[in-house]
Enzyme design. Structure first.
Site, PDB file in Angstrom:
ATOM      1  CG  HIS A 210       0.957   5.352 -17.486  1.00  0.00           C
ATOM      2  ND1 HIS A 210       1.494   4.112 -17.278  1.00  0.00           N
ATOM      3  CD2 HIS A 210       1.260   6.077 -16.391  1.00  0.00           C
ATOM      4  CE1 HIS A 210       2.080   4.081 -16.097  1.00  0.00           C
ATOM      5  NE2 HIS A 210       1.960   5.263 -15.535  1.00  0.00           N
ATOM      6  CG  HIS A 243      -3.358   5.821 -18.372  1.00  0.00           C
ATOM      7  ND1 HIS A 243      -3.897   7.052 -18.110  1.00  0.00           N
ATOM      8  CD2 HIS A 243      -2.700   5.455 -17.233  1.00  0.00           C
ATOM      9  CE1 HIS A 243      -3.593   7.419 -16.865  1.00  0.00           C
ATOM     10  NE2 HIS A 243      -2.859   6.455 -16.310  1.00  0.00           N
TER      11      HIS A 243
HETATM   12  C1  UD1 Z   1      -0.436   8.995 -12.340  1.00  0.00           C
HETATM   13  C2  UD1 Z   1       0.868   9.128 -11.555  1.00  0.00           C
HETATM   14  C3  UD1 Z   1       1.901   8.165 -12.091  1.00  0.00           C
HETATM   15  C4  UD1 Z   1       1.356   6.753 -12.159  1.00  0.00           C
HETATM   16  C5  UD1 Z   1       0.038   6.738 -12.920  1.00  0.00           C
HETATM   17  C6  UD1 Z   1      -0.569   5.370 -12.864  1.00  0.00           C
HETATM   18  C7  UD1 Z   1       1.413  11.375 -10.743  1.00  0.00           C
HETATM   19  C8  UD1 Z   1       1.980  12.702 -11.043  1.00  0.00           C
HETATM   20  N1  UD1 Z   1       1.386  10.489 -11.739  1.00  0.00           N
HETATM   21  O1  UD1 Z   1      -0.156   9.385 -13.679  1.00  0.00           O
HETATM   22  O2  UD1 Z   1       3.034   8.176 -11.243  1.00  0.00           O
HETATM   23  O3  UD1 Z   1       2.283   5.929 -12.823  1.00  0.00           O
HETATM   24  O4  UD1 Z   1      -0.869   7.657 -12.305  1.00  0.00           O
HETATM   25  O5  UD1 Z   1      -1.581   5.213 -13.802  1.00  0.00           O
HETATM   26  O6  UD1 Z   1       0.984  11.134  -9.629  1.00  0.00           O
HETATM   27  N2  UD1 Z   1      -7.797  10.217 -15.986  1.00  0.00           N
HETATM   28  C9  UD1 Z   1      -9.135   9.952 -16.054  1.00  0.00           C
HETATM   29  N3  UD1 Z   1      -9.658   9.003 -15.229  1.00  0.00           N
HETATM   30  C10 UD1 Z   1      -8.898   8.292 -14.350  1.00  0.00           C
HETATM   31  C11 UD1 Z   1      -7.530   8.572 -14.301  1.00  0.00           C
HETATM   32  C12 UD1 Z   1      -6.990   9.542 -15.111  1.00  0.00           C
HETATM   33  O7  UD1 Z   1      -9.853  10.545 -16.853  1.00  0.00           O
HETATM   34  O8  UD1 Z   1      -9.434   7.433 -13.637  1.00  0.00           O
HETATM   35  C13 UD1 Z   1      -7.215  11.257 -16.883  1.00  0.00           C
HETATM   36  C14 UD1 Z   1      -7.518  12.700 -16.440  1.00  0.00           C
HETATM   37  O9  UD1 Z   1      -7.743  13.489 -17.568  1.00  0.00           O
HETATM   38  C15 UD1 Z   1      -6.208  13.111 -15.777  1.00  0.00           C
HETATM   39  C16 UD1 Z   1      -5.191  12.372 -16.613  1.00  0.00           C
HETATM   40  O10 UD1 Z   1      -5.797  11.114 -16.903  1.00  0.00           O
HETATM   41  O11 UD1 Z   1      -6.006  14.489 -15.817  1.00  0.00           O
HETATM   42  C17 UD1 Z   1      -3.852  12.157 -15.968  1.00  0.00           C
HETATM   43  O12 UD1 Z   1      -3.981  11.706 -14.632  1.00  0.00           O
HETATM   44  P1  UD1 Z   1      -2.819  12.030 -13.554  1.00  0.00           P
HETATM   45  O13 UD1 Z   1      -3.197  11.426 -12.252  1.00  0.00           O
HETATM   46  O14 UD1 Z   1      -2.479  13.454 -13.590  1.00  0.00           O
HETATM   47  O15 UD1 Z   1      -1.546  11.318 -14.154  1.00  0.00           O
HETATM   48  P2  UD1 Z   1      -1.286   9.847 -14.687  1.00  0.00           P
HETATM   49  O16 UD1 Z   1      -0.614   9.974 -15.996  1.00  0.00           O
HETATM   50  O17 UD1 Z   1      -2.501   9.030 -14.559  1.00  0.00           O
HETATM   51  N1  UDP Z   2      -3.354  -2.405 -14.275  1.00  0.00           N
HETATM   52  C1  UDP Z   2      -4.718  -2.682 -14.211  1.00  0.00           C
HETATM   53  N2  UDP Z   2      -5.472  -2.480 -15.351  1.00  0.00           N
HETATM   54  C2  UDP Z   2      -4.961  -2.026 -16.507  1.00  0.00           C
HETATM   55  C3  UDP Z   2      -3.571  -1.726 -16.557  1.00  0.00           C
HETATM   56  C4  UDP Z   2      -2.805  -1.918 -15.427  1.00  0.00           C
HETATM   57  O1  UDP Z   2      -5.220  -3.107 -13.175  1.00  0.00           O
HETATM   58  O2  UDP Z   2      -5.691  -1.863 -17.485  1.00  0.00           O
HETATM   59  C5  UDP Z   2      -2.535  -2.595 -13.060  1.00  0.00           C
HETATM   60  C6  UDP Z   2      -1.268  -3.401 -13.242  1.00  0.00           C
HETATM   61  O3  UDP Z   2      -1.506  -4.769 -13.019  1.00  0.00           O
HETATM   62  C7  UDP Z   2      -0.325  -2.821 -12.205  1.00  0.00           C
HETATM   63  C8  UDP Z   2      -0.799  -1.383 -12.067  1.00  0.00           C
HETATM   64  O4  UDP Z   2      -2.087  -1.319 -12.671  1.00  0.00           O
HETATM   65  O5  UDP Z   2      -0.474  -3.440 -10.939  1.00  0.00           O
HETATM   66  C9  UDP Z   2       0.156  -0.469 -12.764  1.00  0.00           C
HETATM   67  O6  UDP Z   2      -0.412   0.773 -12.909  1.00  0.00           O
HETATM   68  P1  UDP Z   2       0.136   1.836 -13.921  1.00  0.00           P
HETATM   69  O7  UDP Z   2       0.854   1.176 -15.028  1.00  0.00           O
HETATM   70  O8  UDP Z   2      -1.032   2.706 -14.258  1.00  0.00           O
HETATM   71  O9  UDP Z   2       1.119   2.690 -13.005  1.00  0.00           O
HETATM   72  P2  UDP Z   2       2.652   2.524 -12.575  1.00  0.00           P
HETATM   73  O10 UDP Z   2       2.836   1.186 -11.958  1.00  0.00           O
HETATM   74  O11 UDP Z   2       3.481   2.742 -13.798  1.00  0.00           O
HETATM   75  O12 UDP Z   2       2.850   3.636 -11.600  1.00  0.00           O
END
Ligand code: UD1
Ligand code: UDP
Length: 386
Positions: A210, A243
């Site tokens: 992601h 994701h």
């Molecule tokens: C964010 C964090 C990243 C973390 C990741 C964990 C920032 C800048 N990035 O990245 O550090 O590793 O979360 O997963 O804080 N979306 C949905 N539903 C959800 C979540 C996301 O639709 O429940 C979609 C939306 O279109 C959103 C996009 O995902 O705009 C990206 O979400 P965003 O929080 O900007 O960044 P992540 O890549 O999820």
């Molecule tokens: N995780 C989860 N469901 C999923 C994928 C990941 O609960 O489908 C959990 C995973 O066990 C870990 C956390 O989410 O604890 C990691 O989140 P992510 O990879 O989104 O973010 P990062 O750790 O890279 O910031």
């Protein structure tokens, strides 16, 4: 009585703050806990809140589809400020490296509220990788009053930045506390897709991707490597909870969508995901948290990153950086399938990141910060691996 506001909003910071929320809530006479969800994530946050039965006191509900970093920043700071003004807590706790973390710390700073940073001190020394997380952590550290690094190495990084040792306490990572809370030998998966996947013969591999810096071409290269592996090893199977970021899905579905031995599914709730991890042969991921969980469960992890702020498992040999190069990913995964000695060397259960007591140490460090007397607890030290 001290009022502590805990700010979270994405999947990983909420998983890692859940044990701290629970531990602080137990100390009813000492702390009043206020939980604030920015809801930078929505569905992926709600899954975590459900597993840990957390009902936020405030929900800022800021998520929008395909939101930019600037929009996230603007919406968090404006909405959070109103809550901090109303509640006026004695301390704010943030975790890790998301926008919620960094902007949560900044909002607290503007109100002169001391910040406690859990999972402090992780560094790659490259401000664009991971992006924007490395900068989020650095900015948070500058604001923080109480730094809680998970390991000695992360504590050392903070000391190199001239943070006094008196403001640092090594806790271990609360993700291991969370993992111990949910992983069970006799865990039953409610989704038949998962139990059917586990019944498939051959080896099982779990994938996640992601990271922002991997979107587009790097992620395409990783998917092409997986496709090649899936075609060459039809006897083995891959499961990939994808994701919700549309920019991830735009890459993953067209390449991996129609292969018999690859199951693409929606993000899993934490209990399903971590129990699935514990049943895999190995893991391919660019996730931060999964890099910590895999080694703890004795699973080899191929890390889809050029650099990592979590070098401990690489040093122990359980995780390996394979970058975003198709050939390198393919070769290493193939070796894990075919070379038992290589596999066994990586499949060691090591716990450089925590021992399940990080939340307890966090509460101790907070009590110490406020001058509250309590039994002394020592900092986290990993057990030596054999
Ligand atoms: C964010 C964090 C990243 C973390 C990741 C964990 C920032 C800048 N990035 O990245 O550090 O590793 O979360 O997963 O804080 N979306 C949905 N539903 C959800 C979540 C996301 O639709 O429940 C979609 C939306 O279109 C959103 C996009 O995902 O705009 C990206 O979400 P965003 O929080 O900007 O960044 P992540 O890549 O999820
Ligand atoms: N995780 C989860 N469901 C999923 C994928 C990941 O609960 O489908 C959990 C995973 O066990 C870990 C956390 O989410 O604890 C990691 O989140 P992510 O990879 O989104 O973010 P990062 O750790 O890279 O910031």
């Amino acid at each position: 009585m001290k009022k502590i506001a805990i700010i979270f909003g994405t999947r990983p910071d909420t998983i890692k703050l859940a044990p701290i929320i629970k531990a602080l809530q137990k100390e009813k006479k000492l702390f009043k806990v206020i939980t604030i969800a920015t809801s930078q994530h929505r569905a992926m946050l709600d899954q975590v809140l459900d597993v840990f039965s957390i009902k936020p006191d405030y929900d800022l509900n800021i998520m929008k589809k395909r939101q930019t970093l600037a929009e996230i920043t603007k919406n968090i700071i404006v909405n959070l400020d109103k809550v901090l003004e109303k509640e006026s807590p004695d301390m704010v706790i943030v975790q890790g490296d998301t926008s919620t973390t960094c902007i949560g710390a900044l909002a607290a700073f503007y109100r002169k509220i001391p910040v406690c940073h859990a999972e402090a001190g992780l560094r790659t020394d490259n401000i664009y990788n991971p992006f924007p997380e490395e900068m989020n952590r650095r900015l948070t550290s500058v604001i923080t009053a109480l730094h809680l690094p998970p390991t000695d190495l992360s504590a050392l990084a903070l000391k190199k930045e001239h943070i006094p040792a008196s403001k640092i306490f090594v806790t271990g990572n609360t993700v291991i506390d969370a993992l111990k809370f949910v992983v069970k030998n006799n865990y039953k998966f409610a989704q038949s897709e998962i139990s059917n996947f586990l019944k498939r013969k051959g080896k099982h591999v779990l994938l996640t991707m992601h990271r922002r810096e991997n979107l587009g071409l790097p992620m395409t290269a990783a998917c092409l490597a997986i496709k090649r592996l899936a075609n060459e090893f039809p006897q083995h199977s891959f499961i990939f909870p994808v994701h919700l970021n549309p920019a991830v899905r735009d890459v993953v579905y067209p390449i991996l969508g129609n292969l018999e031995n690859i199951l693409l599914i929606e993000p899993l709730k934490y209990s399903d995901f971590s129990n699935l991890l514990s049943r895999m042969n190995f893991i391919i991921t660019d996730s931060g948290g999964v890099q910590e969980e895999g080694p703890s469960l004795g699973k080899p992890v191929l890390v889809l990153r050029e650099t990592t702020e979590r070098p401990e498992a690489i040093k122990f040999g359980t995780a390996k950086l394979v970058g975003l190069n198709e050939e390198k990913i393919y070769r290493n995964a193939k070796k894990l399938f075919t070379d038992q000695e290589f596999y066994n060397k990586m499949a060691k259960s090591v716990n450089p990141y925590g021992d399940g007591k990080a939340a307890e140490r966090t509460v101790y460090a907070i009590k110490k910060y406020f001058g509250i007397k309590s039994n002394v607890i020592s900092e986290f030290k990993p057990k030596k691996s054999k």
